[in-house]
Design a protein around this motif. Structure first.
Motif, PDB file in Angstrom:
ATOM      1  N   SER A  35       0.859  -1.184   0.000  1.00 30.90           N
ATOM      2  CA  SER A  35       0.000   0.000   0.000  1.00 30.90           C
ATOM      3  C   SER A  35       0.893   1.231   0.000  1.00 30.90           C
ATOM      4  N   ALA A  36       0.301   2.386  -0.270  1.00 27.23           N
ATOM      5  CA  ALA A  36       1.062   3.639  -0.298  1.00 27.23           C
ATOM      6  C   ALA A  36       0.312   4.701   0.480  1.00 27.23           C
ATOM      7  N   GLN A  37       1.063   5.500   1.235  1.00 23.59           N
ATOM      8  CA  GLN A  37       0.463   6.588   2.014  1.00 23.59           C
ATOM      9  C   GLN A  37       1.280   7.853   1.805  1.00 23.59           C
ATOM     10  N   LEU A  38       0.616   8.924   1.376  1.00 21.44           N
ATOM     11  CA  LEU A  38       1.297  10.202   1.207  1.00 21.44           C
ATOM     12  C   LEU A  38       1.499  10.854   2.567  1.00 21.44           C
ATOM     13  N   GLU A  39       2.710  11.355   2.809  1.00 15.88           N
ATOM     14  CA  GLU A  39       3.016  12.067   4.048  1.00 15.88           C
ATOM     15  C   GLU A  39       3.486  13.472   3.701  1.00 15.88           C
ATOM     16  N   ILE A  40       2.997  14.453   4.444  1.00 19.14           N
ATOM     17  CA  ILE A  40       3.335  15.855   4.186  1.00 19.14           C
ATOM     18  C   ILE A  40       4.190  16.373   5.337  1.00 19.14           C
ATOM     19  N   TYR A  41       5.329  16.948   5.005  1.00 16.22           N
ATOM     20  CA  TYR A  41       6.253  17.501   5.999  1.00 16.22           C
ATOM     21  C   TYR A  41       6.217  19.018   5.889  1.00 16.22           C
ATOM     22  N   SER A  42       5.186  19.609   6.501  1.00 18.29           N
ATOM     23  CA  SER A  42       4.990  21.050   6.390  1.00 18.29           C
ATOM     24  C   SER A  42       6.103  21.832   7.064  1.00 18.29           C
ATOM     25  N   HIS A  43       6.720  21.225   8.082  1.00 19.20           N
ATOM     26  CA  HIS A  43       7.798  21.894   8.803  1.00 19.20           C
ATOM     27  C   HIS A  43       9.105  21.168   8.506  1.00 19.20           C
ATOM     28  N   PRO A  44      10.193  21.897   8.284  1.00 23.20           N
ATOM     29  CA  PRO A  44      11.474  21.237   7.978  1.00 23.20           C
ATOM     30  C   PRO A  44      11.910  20.219   9.030  1.00 23.20           C
ATOM     31  N   LEU A  45      11.533  20.442  10.296  1.00 21.16           N
ATOM     32  CA  LEU A  45      11.917  19.487  11.338  1.00 21.16           C
ATOM     33  C   LEU A  45      11.296  18.118  11.096  1.00 21.16           C
ATOM     34  N   TRP A  46      10.121  18.088  10.485  1.00 22.16           N
ATOM     35  CA  TRP A  46       9.496  16.801  10.199  1.00 22.16           C
ATOM     36  C   TRP A  46      10.312  16.044   9.160  1.00 22.16           C
ATOM     37  N   GLN A  47      10.810  16.758   8.196  1.00 19.37           N
ATOM     38  CA  GLN A  47      11.672  16.137   7.196  1.00 19.37           C
ATOM     39  C   GLN A  47      12.948  15.620   7.853  1.00 19.37           C
ATOM     40  N   GLU A  48      13.544  16.415   8.730  1.00 17.25           N
ATOM     41  CA  GLU A  48      14.777  16.000   9.392  1.00 17.25           C
ATOM     42  C   GLU A  48      14.575  14.747  10.233  1.00 17.25           C
ATOM     43  N   THR A 315       6.536   1.211  21.507  1.00 15.75           N
ATOM     44  CA  THR A 315       5.604   0.883  20.431  1.00 15.75           C
ATOM     45  C   THR A 315       5.501   2.056  19.493  1.00 15.75           C
ATOM     46  N   ARG A 316       5.589   1.792  18.222  1.00 11.21           N
ATOM     47  CA  ARG A 316       5.503   2.868  17.240  1.00 11.21           C
ATOM     48  C   ARG A 316       4.077   3.385  17.175  1.00 11.21           C
ATOM     49  N   PRO A 317       3.881   4.684  17.308  1.00  5.62           N
ATOM     50  CA  PRO A 317       2.519   5.220  17.272  1.00  5.62           C
ATOM     51  C   PRO A 317       1.908   5.107  15.892  1.00  5.62           C
ATOM     52  N   THR A 318       0.579   5.032  15.847  1.00  4.95           N
ATOM     53  CA  THR A 318      -0.140   5.017  14.579  1.00  4.95           C
ATOM     54  C   THR A 318      -0.030   6.384  13.920  1.00  4.95           C
ATOM     55  N   PRO A 319       0.416   6.444  12.633  1.00  2.00           N
ATOM     56  CA  PRO A 319       0.600   7.747  11.992  1.00  2.00           C
ATOM     57  C   PRO A 319      -0.726   8.482  11.849  1.00  2.00           C
ATOM     58  N   PRO A 320      -0.765   9.754  12.234  1.00  2.00           N
ATOM     59  CA  PRO A 320      -1.977  10.552  12.041  1.00  2.00           C
ATOM     60  C   PRO A 320      -2.072  10.983  10.594  1.00  2.00           C
ATOM     61  N   PRO A 321      -3.222  11.514  10.161  1.00  2.00           N
ATOM     62  CA  PRO A 321      -3.329  12.032   8.795  1.00  2.00           C
ATOM     63  C   PRO A 321      -2.340  13.162   8.576  1.00  2.00           C
ATOM     64  N   SER A 322      -1.942  13.374   7.335  1.00  2.00           N
ATOM     65  CA  SER A 322      -1.018  14.463   7.017  1.00  2.00           C
ATOM     66  C   SER A 322      -1.710  15.797   7.286  1.00  2.00           C
ATOM     67  N   PRO A 323      -0.958  16.815   7.791  1.00  2.00           N
ATOM     68  CA  PRO A 323       0.421  16.713   8.219  1.00  2.00           C
ATOM     69  C   PRO A 323       0.570  15.908   9.497  1.00  2.00           C
ATOM     70  N   ARG A 324       1.702  15.241   9.608  1.00  2.00           N
ATOM     71  CA  ARG A 324       1.891  14.283  10.673  1.00  2.00           C
ATOM     72  C   ARG A 324       2.815  14.821  11.753  1.00  2.00           C
ATOM     73  N   ALA A 325       2.873  14.078  12.862  1.00  2.00           N
ATOM     74  CA  ALA A 325       3.790  14.438  13.934  1.00  2.00           C
ATOM     75  C   ALA A 325       5.218  14.199  13.470  1.00  2.00           C
TER      76      ALA A 325
END
Length: 330
Positions: A35-48, A315-325
């Motif tokens: 499956s594929a899920q789009l993730e949005i990194y609105s803040h540069p820290l999320w990308q880092e 435990t890895r948290p469940t990813p929230p909808p984009s934008p994500r933590a």
């Protein structure tokens, strides 16, 4: 486009297909349940925050370090494997794909088993072919070698401590030269060794079973290793009760709001280490046969994509909808 015209802004449409679409189309063409899920990194820290999870030290790593990557598509296999797909920075077409991992790791530049990223074309059929026939075979080999190296490093740590303990017992003196006049000192040293040995042997119990299933001594240059591999399998089987007890104990203790004192943890590990000491000694004795057979083994097929190891402490948290933590892949 209408609002851009009203404000005098110029928009140049990209010839590159939308990442959210291409990720879904590639996943649909891969063998197995992807499956594929789009993730949005609105803040540069999320990308880092992707860097600690990225199992790659090539083009994809440099793209995340040197360029702004505002979004990505994560391709997921049903057993837990995750791949990161981004637009190729500095190019008008193409994508970069690499592996994500939840395993603790050192700098990927120092990891010889790191799977290299791959450049994918915009055509989803060609991209899926490149992933399934080029990237995934390399990824499977990388996971195989990573797990094998984990087992071998664990055995080496046990071997060093075992040799030190044996040298002390043979000499009748502690490492500082003090005579071992009290048998309780030896018993205490054996418990300490069992404690430390268990901490390393759990990695053997976690990874070695799957590695052994890939070994084919009859098809190798060392057919005589078959007996050693049988002994290693039997040693693992004899350790399963201790392995289950350890996991059950950790699960129980971390489900209640209190912390087990360090000496009680040590005592519990020591007891388990003593219980599997014959199995540990078997693995130390036959480790060379295991290594050469596992080095010669070839993991293959979608079924060999790894399932994630049980993470009882975190435990890895469940990813929230984009934008994500930011810590989504921690």
């Amino acid at each position: 486009m209408h609002h851009a015209h009203e404000h005098g802004a110029t928009i140049t449409p990209s010839s590159r297909p939308y990442l959210g679409d291409i990720g879904t189309e590639i996943a649909a063409r891969l063998p197995g349940a992807w499956s594929a899920q789009l993730e949005i990194y609105s803040h540069p820290l999320w990308q880092e925050d992707l860097s600690p999870a990225l199992w790659e030290a090539g083009d994809l790593y440099r793209a995340l370090v040197d360029h702004r990557v505002p979004f990505a598509s994560v391709l997921k296999y049903d057993t837990g494997t995750e791949l990161l797909l981004i637009e190729r920075p500095g190019h008008r077409s193409g994508y970069l794909l690499g592996a994500l991992t939840e395993h603790e790791k050192e700098d990927p530049h120092d990891d010889p088993s790191t799977p290299p990223s791959i450049v994918l074309p915009a055509d989803p059929q060609l991209a899926a072919h490149a992933v399934s026939h080029t990237f995934l075979p390399a990824y499977r080999h990388a996971v195989h070698n990573r797990d094998l190296n984990t087992v071998l490093r664990s055995l080496e740590r046990i071997r060093e401590e075992h040799q030190t303990l044996q040298a002390i017992k043979d000499s009748g003196r502690c490492s500082d030269g003090v005579p071992l006049g009290d048998s309780r000192l030896i018993a205490g040293m054996e418990r300490d060794f069992a404690d430390h040995a268990w901490l390393s042997f759990v990695h053997v119990l976690d990874h070695a079973t799957l590695l052994l299933t890939r070994c084919r001594p009859a098809a190798s240059a060392w057919r005589e290793d078959a007996a050693a591999l049988t002994r290693l399998r039997e040693a693992l089987a004899s350790s399963q009760d201790a392995w289950k007890e350890w996991n059950d104990t950790r699960r129980e203790l971390y489900s209640i709001p209190r912390t087990l004192p360090a000496h009680e943890w040590s005592q519990a590990r020591g007891q388990l280490g003593l219980a599997v000491l014959p199995a540990i000694e078997t693995w130390l004795a036959d480790s060379e046969a295991f290594e050469r057979q596992a080095r010669a083994a070839v993991p293959g097929g979608p079924a060999s994509l790894p399932a994630p190891s049980p993470r009882l402490l975190t435990t890895r948290p469940t990813p929230p909808p984009s934008p994500r933590a930011a810590a989504a892949h921690r």
